[in-house]
Design a protein around this motif. Sequence first.
Motif, mmCIF file in Angstrom:
data_model
loop_
_atom_site.group_PDB
_atom_site.id
_atom_site.type_symbol
_atom_site.label_atom_id
_atom_site.label_comp_id
_atom_site.label_asym_id
_atom_site.label_seq_id
_atom_site.Cartn_x
_atom_site.Cartn_y
_atom_site.Cartn_z
ATOM 1 N N PRO A 89 36.830 5.827 1.454
ATOM 2 C CA PRO A 89 37.457 4.833 2.216
ATOM 3 C C PRO A 89 37.343 4.393 3.744
ATOM 4 N N VAL A 90 36.783 5.484 4.292
ATOM 5 C CA VAL A 90 36.641 5.446 5.778
ATOM 6 C C VAL A 90 35.094 5.358 5.846
ATOM 7 N N SER A 91 34.742 4.215 6.578
ATOM 8 C CA SER A 91 33.111 4.176 6.502
ATOM 9 C C SER A 91 32.241 5.110 7.790
ATOM 10 N N LEU A 92 31.189 5.182 7.633
ATOM 11 C CA LEU A 92 30.423 6.456 8.529
ATOM 12 C C LEU A 92 30.416 5.534 10.046
ATOM 13 N N LYS A 93 30.592 4.207 10.223
ATOM 14 C CA LYS A 93 30.756 3.553 11.415
ATOM 15 C C LYS A 93 32.099 3.886 11.841
ATOM 16 N N GLU A 94 32.962 3.728 11.338
ATOM 17 C CA GLU A 94 34.275 4.096 12.003
ATOM 18 C C GLU A 94 34.456 5.482 12.207
ATOM 19 N N ILE A 95 33.868 6.243 11.575
ATOM 20 C CA ILE A 95 33.740 7.805 11.810
ATOM 21 C C ILE A 95 33.149 7.885 13.414
ATOM 22 N N ARG A 96 31.986 7.067 13.610
ATOM 23 C CA ARG A 96 31.044 7.268 14.549
ATOM 24 C C ARG A 96 31.977 6.627 15.974
ATOM 25 N N GLU A 97 32.614 5.623 15.809
ATOM 26 C CA GLU A 97 33.409 4.957 16.876
ATOM 27 C C GLU A 97 34.391 5.828 16.990
ATOM 28 N N ALA A 98 35.458 6.318 16.012
ATOM 29 C CA ALA A 98 36.414 7.392 16.318
ATOM 30 C C ALA A 98 35.979 8.540 17.205
ATOM 31 N N THR A 99 34.877 8.995 16.938
ATOM 32 C CA THR A 99 34.437 10.195 17.518
ATOM 33 C C THR A 99 34.182 10.173 18.835
ATOM 34 N N ALA A 100 33.877 8.961 19.188
ATOM 35 C CA ALA A 100 33.396 8.637 20.465
ATOM 36 C C ALA A 100 34.513 8.489 21.385
ATOM 37 N N THR A 101 35.705 8.002 20.739
ATOM 38 C CA THR A 101 36.877 7.856 21.504
ATOM 39 C C THR A 101 37.785 9.128 21.575
ATOM 40 N N ASP A 102 37.287 10.013 20.638
ATOM 41 C CA ASP A 102 38.278 11.332 20.672
ATOM 42 C C ASP A 102 38.103 12.220 21.600
ATOM 43 N N LEU A 143 28.647 27.820 18.141
ATOM 44 C CA LEU A 143 28.243 26.241 18.521
ATOM 45 C C LEU A 143 27.037 26.129 17.256
ATOM 46 N N TYR A 144 26.389 27.279 16.855
ATOM 47 C CA TYR A 144 25.354 27.041 15.953
ATOM 48 C C TYR A 144 25.841 26.306 14.511
ATOM 49 N N GLU A 145 27.032 26.527 14.267
ATOM 50 C CA GLU A 145 27.757 26.057 13.109
ATOM 51 C C GLU A 145 27.677 24.305 13.117
ATOM 52 N N TYR A 146 27.619 23.953 14.104
ATOM 53 C CA TYR A 146 27.557 22.438 14.287
ATOM 54 C C TYR A 146 26.396 21.574 14.146
ATOM 55 N N SER A 147 26.216 20.228 14.031
ATOM 56 C CA SER A 147 24.972 19.636 14.227
ATOM 57 C C SER A 147 25.369 18.194 14.413
ATOM 58 N N LEU A 148 24.580 17.566 14.987
ATOM 59 C CA LEU A 148 24.744 15.853 15.105
ATOM 60 C C LEU A 148 23.743 15.234 14.112
ATOM 61 N N GLN A 149 24.273 14.016 13.394
ATOM 62 C CA GLN A 149 23.709 13.205 12.852
ATOM 63 C C GLN A 149 24.227 11.813 12.687
ATOM 64 N N ASN A 150 23.446 10.850 13.329
ATOM 65 C CA ASN A 150 24.005 9.333 13.475
ATOM 66 C C ASN A 150 25.035 9.240 14.206
ATOM 67 N N ASN A 151 25.254 10.044 15.408
ATOM 68 C CA ASN A 151 26.116 10.267 16.267
ATOM 69 C C ASN A 151 27.642 10.800 15.738
ATOM 70 N N CYS A 152 27.459 11.325 14.742
ATOM 71 C CA CYS A 152 28.511 12.049 13.950
ATOM 72 C C CYS A 152 28.388 13.644 14.085
ATOM 73 N N ILE A 153 29.355 14.224 14.083
ATOM 74 C CA ILE A 153 29.360 15.649 14.278
ATOM 75 C C ILE A 153 29.489 16.346 12.771
ATOM 76 N N PHE A 154 28.802 17.234 12.394
ATOM 77 C CA PHE A 154 28.843 17.940 11.159
ATOM 78 C C PHE A 154 29.141 19.425 11.420
ATOM 79 N N TYR A 155 29.917 19.719 10.430
ATOM 80 C CA TYR A 155 30.260 21.337 10.517
ATOM 81 C C TYR A 155 29.844 21.889 9.046
ATOM 82 N N GLY A 156 28.509 22.551 9.385
ATOM 83 C CA GLY A 156 28.087 22.823 8.057
ATOM 84 C C GLY A 156 27.413 21.466 7.392
#
Length: 461
Positions: free
Chosen positions: A16-29, A49-62
């Motif tokens: 229900p939450v789009s990838l775009k909304e997640i990317r925009e909310a991440t930039a303001t958090d 820090l090695y457990e995190y990664s970036l994809q399409n300006n979104c943060i992934f944990y694993g």
Amino acid sequence: MTDDEAFYLNQIAEMPVSLKEIREATATDPELQKLYIDIQSGREDTGRLYEYSLQNNCIFYGIRIVIPKKLQPQILKELHTAHTGIVKMKALARSYVWWKNIDMDIENMVKQCKTCCLMKNNPTKVPIHIWEYPKEPWSRIHIDYAGPFMNQYFLIVVDAYTKWLEVIPTTSITATATINILKKIYTTFGLPVTQVSDNGRQFRSEEMLRFLKENGIQAKFTAPFHPSTNGQAERYVQTVKNKLKAMMNEEGSVQDKLQRFLMMYRKTPNSSTGQSPGEMMFKRIYRTRIDLVKRKQEVRDCNNEELKVNKEFKPGDRVQIRMYDSNKWKFGRILERKGKLHYEVEVDGKIHHRHIDQIIKTSCLSENINTPDTYRPTYLQENSPTPASPEKECIQPSPTVILHTSPTRRRSSTQPVESPGNYQPENLVPETIPDTHEPTPSRIEIRRSTRMRRPPNRLNL
């Protein structure tokens, strides 16, 4: 981008939450933005820090996308759409999303969901509470009602120490009827220390509580709809019902069947105590019909060993026995000895049972005494001297006494009286009895005292 990353991005797009909304909310958090810079610069001082990664300006944990704080309530609501439980929500979230303290947030959401709280299952059962074993019989009893069954109710009373069982049929289960039944039981076995029952109205009534308080009995009640707390009585409710059902086609009333069941139950050793309830309650063998097959033991009377009787009678002895009718005493003879202190006595052809204190040995002769044919009075035996003291012998007068009178002779009242030695009445001469062994029925010897007597005036004609 690897194939796995592309797959998870497609799954996130269906949320229900789009990838775009997640990317925009991440930039303001603020918190995620700091983490985003650290990941992009490759710093290692933040730790793991090695457990995190970036994809399409979104943060992934694993393989899971990190959800900004702004969008976390929406994700929780989506995970709880079907009101799944805590465990299933965590399993689903671990496949797609992550944020700090996500497990705690899931638990709090489920606990605060009113619908889930109303539909909760019963909690895990704790181990069954075991009542403290009493120290003596009849100190704690458990009571309960069984029924209606066979058109009546049954009050079940169980002693926790001996497992003694009382079952009382009744048609009324009011507080008054219950108290009356308990009074009879307590009169027999005494007052218990504690009475355990359920929350029935008859047990919770003011009348029952007042009765228990007046008699110093502590009342304990089980939790509603939790019969296992009063398991002692609940178990026997089912036992009594099952046994009466099994005896349904047998002869006898319900009371007869119940008594047969109780007698055998009280005789049978209990699995928890190893002894029968009757033996534990009374400290002796609870005797039933099954004991008839055992060899009869001799009964030892301790008192009789020291008993010394100062008198006793033999068969044929002449006695007089105490009567309790118009005659105080009657004469008879001993027939047989019954025990140490009892005899059978024949009187007038009837047999009477008397204690030794009701019997007196006698030498009186009576026509009512059925003496043996060989018996003969001493004074009628051949060559036996005449008794010196006739007054000691009680002689019943004969129905016929023959008297011989001499011719009438008028005598003056002033005539001197002869001495006792040669005095012989002139007008009254008894006929002597022949010297024979058999007494003549119409003749009997009249023995007079040797005292000096004056002739009666009626003979002075």
